[in-house]
Design an enzyme around this catalytic site. Structure first.
Site, mmCIF file in Angstrom:
data_model
loop_
_atom_site.group_PDB
_atom_site.id
_atom_site.type_symbol
_atom_site.label_atom_id
_atom_site.label_comp_id
_atom_site.label_asym_id
_atom_site.label_seq_id
_atom_site.Cartn_x
_atom_site.Cartn_y
_atom_site.Cartn_z
ATOM 1 C CB THR A 154 38.452 51.092 35.244
ATOM 2 O OG1 THR A 154 38.860 50.303 36.358
ATOM 3 C CG2 THR A 154 38.060 52.471 35.729
ATOM 4 N N GLY A 193 46.277 49.713 31.645
ATOM 5 C CA GLY A 193 47.679 49.897 31.295
ATOM 6 C C GLY A 193 47.995 49.260 29.945
ATOM 7 C CD GLU A 436 43.514 44.763 40.778
ATOM 8 O OE1 GLU A 436 44.352 45.055 39.930
ATOM 9 O OE2 GLU A 436 42.370 44.365 40.495
HETATM 10 C C1 LIG Z 1 55.535 43.492 38.167
HETATM 11 C C2 LIG Z 1 55.409 44.688 39.081
HETATM 12 C C3 LIG Z 1 53.945 45.090 39.263
HETATM 13 C C4 LIG Z 1 53.813 46.289 40.210
HETATM 14 C C5 LIG Z 1 52.424 46.863 40.204
HETATM 15 C C6 LIG Z 1 51.369 45.901 40.756
HETATM 16 C C7 LIG Z 1 50.412 45.436 39.693
HETATM 17 C C8 LIG Z 1 49.416 46.511 39.276
HETATM 18 C C9 LIG Z 1 48.425 45.909 38.356
HETATM 19 C C10 LIG Z 1 47.347 46.525 37.879
HETATM 20 C C11 LIG Z 1 46.985 47.954 38.014
HETATM 21 C C12 LIG Z 1 45.580 48.120 38.479
HETATM 22 C C13 LIG Z 1 44.540 47.314 37.695
HETATM 23 C C14 LIG Z 1 43.151 47.661 38.105
HETATM 24 O O1 LIG Z 1 42.903 48.582 38.832
HETATM 25 S S1 LIG Z 1 41.961 46.583 37.482
HETATM 26 C C15 LIG Z 1 40.420 47.237 38.080
HETATM 27 C C16 LIG Z 1 40.282 47.051 39.566
HETATM 28 N N1 LIG Z 1 38.950 47.404 39.957
HETATM 29 C C17 LIG Z 1 38.423 47.065 41.136
HETATM 30 O O2 LIG Z 1 39.079 46.501 41.991
HETATM 31 C C18 LIG Z 1 36.963 47.383 41.323
HETATM 32 C C19 LIG Z 1 36.552 47.275 42.783
HETATM 33 N N2 LIG Z 1 35.131 46.957 42.898
HETATM 34 C C20 LIG Z 1 34.724 45.661 43.229
HETATM 35 O O3 LIG Z 1 35.496 44.743 43.449
HETATM 36 C C21 LIG Z 1 33.229 45.459 43.363
HETATM 37 O O4 LIG Z 1 32.544 46.429 42.631
HETATM 38 C C22 LIG Z 1 32.771 45.556 44.855
HETATM 39 C C23 LIG Z 1 33.236 46.842 45.470
HETATM 40 C C24 LIG Z 1 33.325 44.363 45.571
HETATM 41 C C25 LIG Z 1 31.273 45.554 44.915
HETATM 42 O O5 LIG Z 1 30.831 44.478 44.135
HETATM 43 P P1 LIG Z 1 29.283 44.117 44.153
HETATM 44 O O6 LIG Z 1 28.479 45.378 44.167
HETATM 45 O O7 LIG Z 1 29.028 43.170 43.068
HETATM 46 O O8 LIG Z 1 29.186 43.320 45.475
HETATM 47 P P2 LIG Z 1 28.633 43.702 46.896
HETATM 48 O O9 LIG Z 1 29.432 44.758 47.549
HETATM 49 O O10 LIG Z 1 27.159 43.902 46.802
HETATM 50 O O11 LIG Z 1 28.945 42.326 47.619
HETATM 51 C C26 LIG Z 1 28.213 41.160 47.209
HETATM 52 C C27 LIG Z 1 28.902 39.966 47.795
HETATM 53 O O12 LIG Z 1 30.000 39.595 46.947
HETATM 54 C C28 LIG Z 1 31.162 39.440 47.728
HETATM 55 N N3 LIG Z 1 32.306 39.768 46.885
HETATM 56 C C29 LIG Z 1 32.532 40.957 46.275
HETATM 57 N N4 LIG Z 1 33.688 40.901 45.582
HETATM 58 C C30 LIG Z 1 34.187 39.653 45.764
HETATM 59 C C31 LIG Z 1 35.361 38.996 45.309
HETATM 60 N N5 LIG Z 1 36.261 39.603 44.544
HETATM 61 N N6 LIG Z 1 35.560 37.716 45.690
HETATM 62 C C32 LIG Z 1 34.655 37.104 46.479
HETATM 63 N N7 LIG Z 1 33.514 37.653 46.981
HETATM 64 C C33 LIG Z 1 33.307 38.946 46.598
HETATM 65 C C34 LIG Z 1 30.983 40.390 48.855
HETATM 66 O O13 LIG Z 1 31.809 40.013 49.944
HETATM 67 C C35 LIG Z 1 29.507 40.227 49.155
HETATM 68 O O14 LIG Z 1 29.343 39.087 49.927
HETATM 69 P P3 LIG Z 1 28.230 39.116 51.093
HETATM 70 O O15 LIG Z 1 28.278 37.725 51.649
HETATM 71 O O16 LIG Z 1 28.664 40.179 52.027
HETATM 72 O O17 LIG Z 1 26.932 39.474 50.405
HETATM 73 C C1 LIG Z 2 47.722 53.878 38.242
HETATM 74 C C2 LIG Z 2 46.390 53.236 37.937
HETATM 75 C C3 LIG Z 2 46.337 52.132 37.086
HETATM 76 C C4 LIG Z 2 45.120 51.543 36.776
HETATM 77 N N1 LIG Z 2 45.095 50.478 35.918
HETATM 78 C C5 LIG Z 2 43.898 49.929 35.592
HETATM 79 C C6 LIG Z 2 43.846 48.842 34.666
HETATM 80 O O1 LIG Z 2 44.868 48.413 34.140
HETATM 81 N N2 LIG Z 2 42.641 48.308 34.348
HETATM 82 C C7 LIG Z 2 41.480 48.770 34.900
HETATM 83 O O2 LIG Z 2 40.414 48.249 34.588
HETATM 84 N N3 LIG Z 2 41.501 49.803 35.811
HETATM 85 C C8 LIG Z 2 42.678 50.390 36.150
HETATM 86 N N4 LIG Z 2 42.713 51.429 37.049
HETATM 87 C C9 LIG Z 2 41.448 51.992 37.535
HETATM 88 C C10 LIG Z 2 41.213 51.670 38.992
HETATM 89 O O3 LIG Z 2 40.907 50.327 39.152
HETATM 90 C C11 LIG Z 2 40.090 52.587 39.495
HETATM 91 O O4 LIG Z 2 40.569 53.894 39.501
HETATM 92 C C12 LIG Z 2 39.644 52.181 40.909
HETATM 93 O O5 LIG Z 2 38.944 50.963 40.840
HETATM 94 C C13 LIG Z 2 38.770 53.249 41.588
HETATM 95 O O6 LIG Z 2 37.635 53.530 40.795
HETATM 96 P P1 LIG Z 2 37.353 55.065 40.366
HETATM 97 O O7 LIG Z 2 38.584 55.620 39.794
HETATM 98 O O8 LIG Z 2 36.112 55.055 39.553
HETATM 99 O O9 LIG Z 2 37.093 55.813 41.740
HETATM 100 P P2 LIG Z 2 35.650 55.961 42.478
HETATM 101 O O10 LIG Z 2 35.081 54.624 42.730
HETATM 102 O O11 LIG Z 2 34.847 56.954 41.744
HETATM 103 O O12 LIG Z 2 36.148 56.548 43.883
HETATM 104 C C14 LIG Z 2 36.122 57.946 44.156
HETATM 105 C C15 LIG Z 2 35.760 58.129 45.614
HETATM 106 O O13 LIG Z 2 34.451 57.595 45.831
HETATM 107 C C16 LIG Z 2 34.454 56.737 46.977
HETATM 108 N N5 LIG Z 2 33.488 55.640 46.802
HETATM 109 C C17 LIG Z 2 33.192 54.983 45.652
HETATM 110 N N6 LIG Z 2 32.300 54.003 45.891
HETATM 111 C C18 LIG Z 2 32.043 54.025 47.219
HETATM 112 C C19 LIG Z 2 31.220 53.249 48.096
HETATM 113 N N7 LIG Z 2 30.465 52.235 47.630
HETATM 114 N N8 LIG Z 2 31.223 53.546 49.411
HETATM 115 C C20 LIG Z 2 31.988 54.559 49.885
HETATM 116 N N9 LIG Z 2 32.774 55.342 49.112
HETATM 117 C C21 LIG Z 2 32.809 55.079 47.797
HETATM 118 C C22 LIG Z 2 35.849 56.185 47.008
HETATM 119 O O14 LIG Z 2 36.185 55.759 48.340
HETATM 120 C C23 LIG Z 2 36.700 57.378 46.573
HETATM 121 O O15 LIG Z 2 36.985 58.184 47.713
HETATM 122 C C24 LIG Z 2 43.927 52.059 37.352
HETATM 123 C C25 LIG Z 2 43.982 53.156 38.218
HETATM 124 C C26 LIG Z 2 45.202 53.746 38.519
HETATM 125 C C27 LIG Z 2 45.250 54.931 39.441
#
Ligand SMILES: CCCCCCCC/C=C\CCCC(=O)SCCNC(=O)CCNC(=O)[C@H](O)C(C)(C)COP(=O)(O)OP(=O)(O)OC[C@H]1O[C@@H](n2cnc3c(N)ncnc32)[C@H](O)[C@@H]1OP(=O)(O)O
Ligand SMILES: Cc1cc2nc3c(=O)[nH]c(=O)nc-3n(C[C@H](O)[C@H](O)[C@H](O)COP(=O)(O)OP(=O)(O)OC[C@H]3O[C@@H](n4cnc5c(N)ncnc54)[C@H](O)[C@@H]3O)c2cc1C
Length: 652
Positions: A154, A193, A436
């Site tokens: 992120t 984190g 996530e």
């Molecule tokens: C020990 C105790 C622990 C307690 C706490 C728990 C642990 C906490 C740990 C960590 C904290 C948090 C860490 C983070 O937050 S890390 C960052 C996380 N960020 C995200 O999750 C970002 C989300 N965004 C996405 O995944 C992608 O941007 C997207 C939203 C999926 C869009 O991707 P993109 O634009 O490339 O793709 P499309 O929407 O156009 O879809 C294209 C096709 O790809 C398929 N697809 C997408 N993602 C996946 C995947 N992951 N796997 C497989 N296939 C995937 C999608 O289905 C589309 O397919 P289609 O056939 O429809 O075209």
């Molecule tokens: C406690 C915590 C720990 C984290 N740890 C990590 C970490 O260790 N590593 C890491 O990489 N990241 C981490 N993150 C970041 C986290 O993965 C992002 O905050 C999350 O993926 C959401 O992205 P954003 O914050 O940019 O929100 P945005 O994507 O900007 O979302 C804001 C609003 O826009 C809307 N929106 C965005 N895109 C769309 C769409 N395509 N269609 C419709 N609505 C949409 C959402 O629904 C939401 O209401 C952490 C976040 C938190 C809160």
């Protein structure tokens, strides 16, 4: 003080004595067998016996810096006590299952730890994205804490839209290095984190370029701090992002690059490669790079089970010892657990925690199967896993946040005290709605798969097993108030919503809207269809898994588990009765639901649906007993921790 302790234990003990099922048997069932219960307890007892883990001063009275330093202190103790979590006698699935249950104990200390990402994502991303040589080299260092890492994806400007990430990695064939840059402030990594002061390495997701062409988002292992001085490396800027609603000791930070050079072999090359001359070899599926996020989304179901389990344990025990009001003159104040409204607030939390456990273990099985298939190049089931992980992560985290808050509210003023631990549990659980994969975005991902499946059904094509019900054209059988009957109703609702989405998309495109605009105009319906699908999965998996997995359990234990299934199913039928009454279900079905809904209004009163079942008579003792016997969170520690927090609470 003795008199007070006696009153609390007396009520608590009285409730526990009413428990009608075999606690040890149900504990082993949730753990996956006696051997796992023993392993888990050993781990928990080792952790909780350490005096050094107890804060000298409640951490809410510490400064931000002191809380972080205290958290580092405890993280070191935790690691020294638990060592590497590896238990070579366990299979990968068993290890995952034990980790989910065992986080019951270590979660309290690990989920707020500056090492949370080191344990939860850093090791996994090397496992999933590193080639054999890289896994061999880095995993050893990670497991013995030679390096401490995090997952830096992120950025300040992008969290959801991974393809929009602005950190760049440009390949220089002359030196066989990548040059990392954060071209704009929005390109700074923001959130990871441990990034602020703790991690000295991280996996950076960067927009990669070679030979003047984009190679998409690729993962890189980057050392960000000097291992001796812990100072940032040349061309690396690091800092803390500041105070948050929760997780204030996870040390979330920011990271910027300025012409920071790394060797070519720091690109994790399991899925894609860049050769020495700069030739890019792309992955068979660009989404394999997103694999670690799928892994965490699956584990979040278990985290929600544990987190909600802790909250509802505290609230139900409080409800057993708290006496309030005098509905009957000349009688003692009743335990608030005797109020049906209190049962209505709490029992769904007990049922949901069990439902999330069961769904998590079910989804882990699919995750491990798909991971094995991917290893031999079989991508057939990746889309199904992604769709399930997205909607179940979103639905369980959203429900858990609501139910944990309800647990806090159910404890009145004392629930508002930090010493109850309920506010901290809420602050952590609500974050799962965002991290996530933000929940709306996740539900829309599953909606993509549902729309595709709806179109395949219309063309008579087969669809993935979890969506096969979309092809069921049979009319709803007359309402029989069984769990299977309600699950069928939810399948009809989800199928109806998917059909309505398809019609809406068609209508908008017929009116000249682009496919993207039609999608956006339909997106509220698409989110609802995805939630309905998740409800089908949660309800059907809970029931089907219980049907199969409880065959060897004693009668009383099976009874209480099926009471939870029944309560969970009917709770959601009442929550979504509007959907179930919609014309998408057959008239017969609607009328019967309406009749049942009215009869259920009293929720477990004499006239309720439960009058024929045991739930109404034994729910008070059966389900409450589940918690009070320490089962929902079976840890010898909890009674002590909860008792301690209860005794430290201001008493009436
Ligand atoms: C020990 C105790 C622990 C307690 C706490 C728990 C642990 C906490 C740990 C960590 C904290 C948090 C860490 C983070 O937050 S890390 C960052 C996380 N960020 C995200 O999750 C970002 C989300 N965004 C996405 O995944 C992608 O941007 C997207 C939203 C999926 C869009 O991707 P993109 O634009 O490339 O793709 P499309 O929407 O156009 O879809 C294209 C096709 O790809 C398929 N697809 C997408 N993602 C996946 C995947 N992951 N796997 C497989 N296939 C995937 C999608 O289905 C589309 O397919 P289609 O056939 O429809 O075209
Ligand atoms: C406690 C915590 C720990 C984290 N740890 C990590 C970490 O260790 N590593 C890491 O990489 N990241 C981490 N993150 C970041 C986290 O993965 C992002 O905050 C999350 O993926 C959401 O992205 P954003 O914050 O940019 O929100 P945005 O994507 O900007 O979302 C804001 C609003 O826009 C809307 N929106 C965005 N895109 C769309 C769409 N395509 N269609 C419709 N609505 C949409 C959402 O629904 C939401 O209401 C952490 C976040 C938190 C809160």
């Amino acid at each position: 003080m003795d008199a007070v302790n006696k009153v609390i234990n007396e009520d608590l003990q009285k409730e526990r004595d009413k428990c009608k099922f075999n606690v040890a048997e149900l504990t082993a069932f949730l753990d996956g067998g006696d051997k796992f219960t023993q392993k888990r307890r050993e781990k928990e007892n080792r952790v909780f016996s350490i005096q050094g883990l107890r804060d000298a001063v409640p951490d809410e009275y510490m400064s931000h810096k002191e809380r972080y330093e205290n958290a580092v202190r405890k993280a070191v103790i935790m690691h020294q006590t638990l060592g590497t979590l590896e238990d070579k006698t366990l299979t990968e699935y068993e290890t995952a299952r034990l980790a989910l249950r065992a986080t019951t104990s270590s979660a309290i200390f690990k989920e707020n730890s500056p090492l949370m990402l080191h344990y939860s994502m850093f090791a996994n991303v090397i496992e999933g994205q590193g080639d054999e040589k890289q896994r061999e080299y880095w995993l050893k260092k990670i497991n013995n804490m030679e390096i401490i890492g995090t997952y830096a994806q992120t950025e300040l400007g992008h969290g959801t839209f991974i393809r929009g990430l602005e950190t760049t990695a440009e390949y220089d064939p002359k030196t066989e290095e990548f040059v990392l840059n954060s071209p704009k402030l929005t390109a700074y990594k923001w959130w990871p984190g441990g990034l602020a002061h703790t991690a000295n390495h991280c996996v950076v997701m960067a927009h990669t370029y070679s030979q003047g062409k984009s190679c998409g988002i690729q993962p890189f292992m980057v050392q960000i701090r000097d291992l001796e001085t812990n100072m940032p490396m040349k061309g690396v800027k690091l800092g803390e992002i500041g105070a948050k609603l929760g997780f204030n000791t996870v040390n979330n930070g920011f990271l910027g690059f300025e012409n920071h050079r790394i060797p070519r072999d720091r690109m994790l090359m399991k899925n894609s490669q860049i050769l020495k001359d700069g030739t890019f070899i792309s992955s068979p599926n660009s989404k394999l790079t997103y694999g670690t996020m799928v892994y965490i989304r699956v584990s979040i179901l278990g985290t929600m089970a544990n987190t909600l389990g802790r909250a509802v344990t505290i609230a139900t025990r409080y409800a057993a010892v708290r006496r309030q009001s005098q509905p009957k003159p000349n009688e003692p104040e009743p335990q608030i657990l005797d109020y049906v409204t209190q049962q209505h607030k709490l029992f769904i939390g007990i049922a949901s925690s069990h439902a999330y456990y069961i769904s998590c273990f079910w989804l882990w099985t699919l995750y491990h199967r798909v991971t094995k298939e991917l290893a031999v190049g079989n991508m057939d089931n990746l889309a199904e896993l992604h769709a399930l992980a997205c909607c179940l992560k979103a639905t369980t985290s959203a429900d858990a946040a609501v139910l944990v808050e309800r647990c806090r509210l159910a404890c009145g003023g004392h629930g508002y005290m930090l010493s109850s631990n309920l506010p901290q549990i809420y602050a952590n659980v609500t974050a799962a709605n965002t991290y996530e994969g933000e929940n709306t975005v996740m539900l829309l991902q599953t909606a993509r798969a549902l729309v595709k499946a709806g179109m395949q059904v219309a063309q008579g094509q087969k669809v993935s097993p979890s969506m096969a019900y979309l092809a069921d054209q049979s009319k709803m059988a007359k309402w029989d108030s069984s769990v299977d009957g309600i699950v069928k109703g939810f399948q009809k609702v989800a199928a109806g919503k998917v059909a309505a989405c398809l019609a809406s998309l068609q209508r908008h495109t017929n009116n000249g809207q682009s496919a993207e605009d039609a999608w956006n105009l339909t997106s509220v319906q698409l989110v609802a269809a995805s939630e309905a699908h998740a409800r089908v999965i949660l309800l059907s998996v809970f029931k089907s898994e219980m049907d199969v997995q409880t065959l060897t359990l004693s009668g009383e234990t099976r009874t209480v588990l099926f009471q939870l299934v029944q309560l969970y199913t009917i709770y959601w039928a009442l929550e979504k009765v509007g959907d179930l009454l919609l014309p998408t279900t057959t008239t017969t079905y609607s009328v019967s639901i309406c009749d049942t809904a009215m009869r259920c209004d009293g929720w477990m009163d004499e006239t309720s649906l439960f009058e024929k079942s045991t739930i109404q008579t034994s729910a008070r003792t059966g389900i409450a007993g589940l918690v009070l016997s320490g089962l929902v969170y079976d840890s010898a520690v909890y009674p002590e921790l909860v008792h301690q927090s209860l005794t430290s609470w201001p008493l009436q």
